[in-house]
Scaffold this motif. Structure first.
Motif, PDB file in Angstrom:
ATOM      1  N   LEU A 438     -13.376   1.748  -1.891  1.00 43.73           N
ATOM      2  CA  LEU A 438     -13.096   2.481  -0.654  1.00 43.73           C
ATOM      3  C   LEU A 438     -11.961   3.470  -0.913  1.00 43.73           C
ATOM      4  O   LEU A 438     -10.936   3.109  -1.475  1.00 43.73           O
ATOM      5  N   MET A 440      -9.158   5.902   0.720  1.00 41.16           N
ATOM      6  CA  MET A 440      -8.456   6.130   1.987  1.00 41.16           C
ATOM      7  C   MET A 440      -7.425   7.250   1.836  1.00 41.16           C
ATOM      8  O   MET A 440      -6.377   7.064   1.242  1.00 41.16           O
ATOM      9  N   THR A 444     -10.643  11.411   4.091  1.00 46.11           N
ATOM     10  CA  THR A 444     -11.718  10.473   4.422  1.00 46.11           C
ATOM     11  C   THR A 444     -11.486   9.774   5.760  1.00 46.11           C
ATOM     12  O   THR A 444     -12.411   9.246   6.352  1.00 46.11           O
ATOM     13  N   LEU A 445     -10.242   9.753   6.236  1.00 49.29           N
ATOM     14  CA  LEU A 445      -9.932   9.078   7.502  1.00 49.29           C
ATOM     15  C   LEU A 445      -9.635  10.109   8.573  1.00 49.29           C
ATOM     16  O   LEU A 445      -8.538  10.187   9.099  1.00 49.29           O
ATOM     17  N   LYS A 450     -12.780   6.156  12.232  1.00 51.15           N
ATOM     18  CA  LYS A 450     -13.026   5.948  10.800  1.00 51.15           C
ATOM     19  C   LYS A 450     -11.968   5.040  10.189  1.00 51.15           C
ATOM     20  O   LYS A 450     -12.259   4.217   9.327  1.00 51.15           O
ATOM     21  N   LEU A 451     -10.729   5.221  10.626  1.00 46.81           N
ATOM     22  CA  LEU A 451      -9.642   4.390  10.119  1.00 46.81           C
ATOM     23  C   LEU A 451      -9.889   2.930  10.490  1.00 46.81           C
ATOM     24  O   LEU A 451      -9.765   2.028   9.657  1.00 46.81           O
ATOM     25  N   GLU A 453     -12.698   1.476  11.147  1.00 43.72           N
ATOM     26  CA  GLU A 453     -13.814   0.967  10.339  1.00 43.72           C
ATOM     27  C   GLU A 453     -13.336   0.538   8.954  1.00 43.72           C
ATOM     28  O   GLU A 453     -13.680  -0.532   8.464  1.00 43.72           O
ATOM     29  N   SER A 454     -12.536   1.434   8.335  1.00 42.51           N
ATOM     30  CA  SER A 454     -12.057   1.148   6.988  1.00 42.51           C
ATOM     31  C   SER A 454     -11.184  -0.098   6.964  1.00 42.51           C
ATOM     32  O   SER A 454     -11.320  -0.948   6.086  1.00 42.51           O
ATOM     33  N   LYS A 457     -13.296  -3.142   7.210  1.00 42.18           N
ATOM     34  CA  LYS A 457     -13.968  -3.463   5.939  1.00 42.18           C
ATOM     35  C   LYS A 457     -13.038  -4.220   5.002  1.00 42.18           C
ATOM     36  O   LYS A 457     -13.459  -5.155   4.319  1.00 42.18           O
ATOM     37  N   VAL A 463     -14.669  -4.985   0.702  1.00 40.49           N
ATOM     38  CA  VAL A 463     -14.161  -4.013  -0.260  1.00 40.49           C
ATOM     39  C   VAL A 463     -13.369  -4.756  -1.331  1.00 40.49           C
ATOM     40  O   VAL A 463     -12.666  -5.715  -1.029  1.00 40.49           O
ATOM     41  N   ILE A 466      -9.352  -0.494  -3.352  1.00 39.81           N
ATOM     42  CA  ILE A 466      -9.044   0.616  -2.453  1.00 39.81           C
ATOM     43  C   ILE A 466      -8.249   1.636  -3.253  1.00 39.81           C
ATOM     44  O   ILE A 466      -7.286   1.281  -3.930  1.00 39.81           O
ATOM     45  N   GLY A 468      -5.998   4.904  -2.558  1.00 43.56           N
ATOM     46  CA  GLY A 468      -5.444   5.551  -1.381  1.00 43.56           C
ATOM     47  C   GLY A 468      -4.188   6.351  -1.629  1.00 43.56           C
ATOM     48  O   GLY A 468      -3.496   6.174  -2.628  1.00 43.56           O
TER      49      GLY A 468
END
Ligand SMILES: [Zn+2]
Ligand SMILES: [Zn+2]
Length: 656
Positions: A438, A440, A444-445, A450-451, A453-454, A457, A463, A466, A468
């Motif tokens: 994933l 971040m 992407t956010l 969306k944040l 959701e991430s 996850k 996941v 990550i 980020g």
């Protein structure tokens, strides 16, 4: 017979220094919000004075249109605005604009009612309890005091300052909680709901219009009890503010860099002082400014030395990148790879941190050495492979990646130089094809949804790894995350920023703090080319105290903040020659004062920004002198042409 007409002065939310004359046939009081004609528009403003003698003839003065049915802007708040204007050298009208952040809310509509809060008790450690009681005591006394709540990541600082919210609510007072990047704080809001069974009133720039209007109105009427917001929430017209918190007080997002340039944390202290209410500055890594104020007895420190519950602080190790063989295009060292493999096999999660968006920070021609620059700024274009575009992160200029080098005209010679998160993502995919990945970043956010959701996850263990940027560094709590790998620990250390080392320390500490926040022990591996640097040593040994005293010593010697005062003047113009000429005029008017030194003019590090040519003066003053007065006189002496912009930044945090 004539009706009684009152002459009033109305401050408008426009970049003017003074209020304007109006007359009112209806009764108005100082602080009332009034709708007035202004040129061809109508505007909401605030009555600044009543019964004034105008220099203009009465018949030339326009009448106000209406008065909003709201509590007037308090004397405390008006004083706060005057003080802010004086301190930042921004026009008073521009400061008012931050208050009238939702003019639609001034039009009467249905009364906003809020559901009552209930309080679910939480088990607190003796240290937490003692700190919480100190805050509650100050709230009951309605007296100004600045507390510093210092505690390692995961020590339960939030639960402690929640105690104050309860007390303020019981006293019928409003609480304001400032947090950095509120749109990233979904986990914070969930915690609040768990504790108080209601949703707090949110305030930030991405708020939809209707919600914004409702929030503003309920804050002004006093219906909103708890407001959590970004720095701009500091300027809202609370009806009865009784308690304030600045969470992650060291965070640089409290500094506003455009329009009225201010440091939200510092202004929060002034606002609390004027409102006669306590303020809590919360952080695991308090800023040098705050520590200095503890030392001099201005602030009261409360310390939470341990993580809450069973979890312990992660172990930290440095990976020396100067040695060991390097493979072209490979950024994850063997040691870090091994640690990832191990963590992965235990079905725990890994965070790889690199504070750089995109695929590579620049594209360079391996034929002629040409690099792809932004046409508007003196910066490189960042290569985003996911969209196959080049992008300027300063002015947002974008273009497709050219097939041909614009200088030597060779085909396919442009290649990426250095890593960004997308490139790390690519490397992880090659090294760990089975891992669920994933990414971040702010790219992407793009929305709170969306944040959420991430985060979901990660929490549900969907996941494994990550990758980020700093959006991952703050506040999040992930129970299965046990390894944090920092790809380039040195990234923030270069550049002319006086806080570079301090910032790097804070960021690395925060990122590392994401590891092992439950019964699982975490570890942090930092890749660095300067393992002996004081920042790296402090991080490795959890020795914040000696690092900060070293840092303080070097600033004390140079009279830099918090031991001296600093202000920056950025002069910008579109015409390079005219700008340089004007800068020279300014230089010839440089004021002389024994306790003050003015450096410059010098071209700003990003000399060209969005087609503006920029020069910088730096004003250094001894602690006992306020540079504002000197700067004001200087600017009045030079007569700034309308084609030039001069931005004054008191206590600058960015040095581009
Ligand atoms: Zn070339
Ligand atoms: Zn640009």
């Amino acid at each position: 017979m004539s009706t009684t007409v009152t002459m009033i002065k109305v401050l408008l939310p426009k970049p003017f220094l003074e209020p304007f004359d109006y007359k009112a046939a209806i009764k108005v009081c100082v602080g009332d919000y009034v709708l007035v004609p202004f040129g061809r528009q109508t505007l909401w403003g605030v009555v600044w004075a009543v019964d004034t003698i105008s220099t203009l003839q009465a018949d030339k003065i326009k009448s106000i249109i209406s008065v909003a049915s709201l509590p007037p802007l308090s004397k405390t708040m008006r004083d706060f605005l005057e003080w802010t204007s004086h301190y930042t050298l921004a026009p008073l009208g521009s400061v008012l604009k931050m208050v009238l952040a939702s003019p639609e809310a001034l039009v009467k509509e249905e009364v906003v009612s809020m559901s009552p809060m209930t309080f679910h008790p939480h088990t607190l450690s003796p240290e937490q309890k003692a700190a919480g009681m100190a805050f509650q005591d100050a709230i009951r006394k309605q007296s100004f005091k600045t507390f510093v709540l210092e505690g390692v990541t995961g020590s339960g600082k939030t639960e402690v300052y929640f105690e104050g919210i309860k007390e303020a609510y019981d006293q019928g007072k409003q609480s304001l909680i400032l947090v950095p990047e509120i749109s990233l704080s979904t986990q914070w809001v969930d915690r609040f709901k768990d504790r108080f069974a209601v949703t707090p009133t949110l305030w930030h720039s991405d708020l939809p219009l209707a919600q914004r209007r409702k929030a503003w109105r309920s804050i002004a009427e006093g219906a909103a009890s708890v407001i959590v917001g970004a720095r701009s929430a500091l300027f809202l017209p609370y009806k009865n503010l009784g308690y304030m918190v600045v969470d992650e007080e060291h965070d640089h997002s409290y500094k506003q860099e455009t329009g009225v340039i201010y440091q939200g944390r510092d202004l929060a202290v002034m606002r609390a002082y004027m409102e006669k209410c306590p303020l809590v500055l919360s952080s695991a890594t308090p800023s040098l400014e705050t520590l200095h104020n503890i030392e001099t007895g201005k602030y009261e420190r409360w310390h939470l030395p341990n993580r809450h519950g069973v979890s312990v602080m992660p172990t930290v190790a440095l990976i020396d990148m100067r040695h060991g063989k390097k493979t072209q295009g490979q950024w994850i060292s063997k040691a870090l790879q091994d640690a990832i493999t191990e963590t992965f096999s235990r079905q725990e999660q890994v965070l790889l941190f690199l504070n750089r968006r995109g695929y590579a920070p620049l594209l360079i021609c391996h034929g002629c050495g040409h690099h792809m620059d932004c046409p508007n700024c003196s910066t490189w274009l960042v290569y985003h492979k996911s969209t196959s575009r080049l992008q300027c992160h300063h002015c947002n200029y974008q273009r497709p990646v050219p097939k041909q080098c614009p200088q030597c005209l060779e085909m396919e010679t442009l290649s990426p130089c250095g890593p960004g998160v997308e490139r790390i993502e690519e490397e992880v995919t090659q090294l760990f094809p089975k891992a669920r990945l994933l990414v971040m970043t702010s790219d992407t956010l793009s929305s709170p949804k969306k944040l959420k959701e991430s985060i979901g996850k990660i929490e549900n263990q969907e996941v494994d790894i990550i990758v980020g940027t700093q959006v991952m560094a703050k506040g999040h709590h992930f129970p299965y995350l046990t390894l944090v790998g920092v790809i380039d620990g040195d990234l923030g250390l270069s550049g002319g920023d006086l806080r570079a080392a301090e910032k790097t320390y804070q960021l690395l500490y925060q990122v590392g703090g994401r590891a092992g926040r439950t019964h699982l022990t975490g570890r942090v591996l930092i890749q660095t080319h300067c393992p002996d640097h004081p920042v790296m040593q402090a991080i490795k040994h959890y020795d914040q105290a000696s690092f900060l005293s070293l840092e303080a010593e070097s600033r004390r010697t140079l009279d830099l903040p918090p031991f001296g005062k600093l202000a920056a003047l950025i002069v910008a113009g579109k015409d390079p020659i005219a700008t340089e000429k004007f800068v020279q005029t300014m230089a010839s008017h440089i004021p002389h004062h024994t306790d003050l030194e003015i450096l410059g003019p010098s071209p700003a590090p990003i000399h060209q920004l969005n087609q503006w040519h920029r020069w910088r003066f730096l004003v250094k003053a001894k602690k006992n002198l306020s540079p504002q007065k000197v700067i004001k006189q200087w600017l009045q002496a030079v007569n700034i042409p309308s084609t030039m912009k001069v931005a004054v930044d008191i206590d600058p945090y960015s040095f581009f």
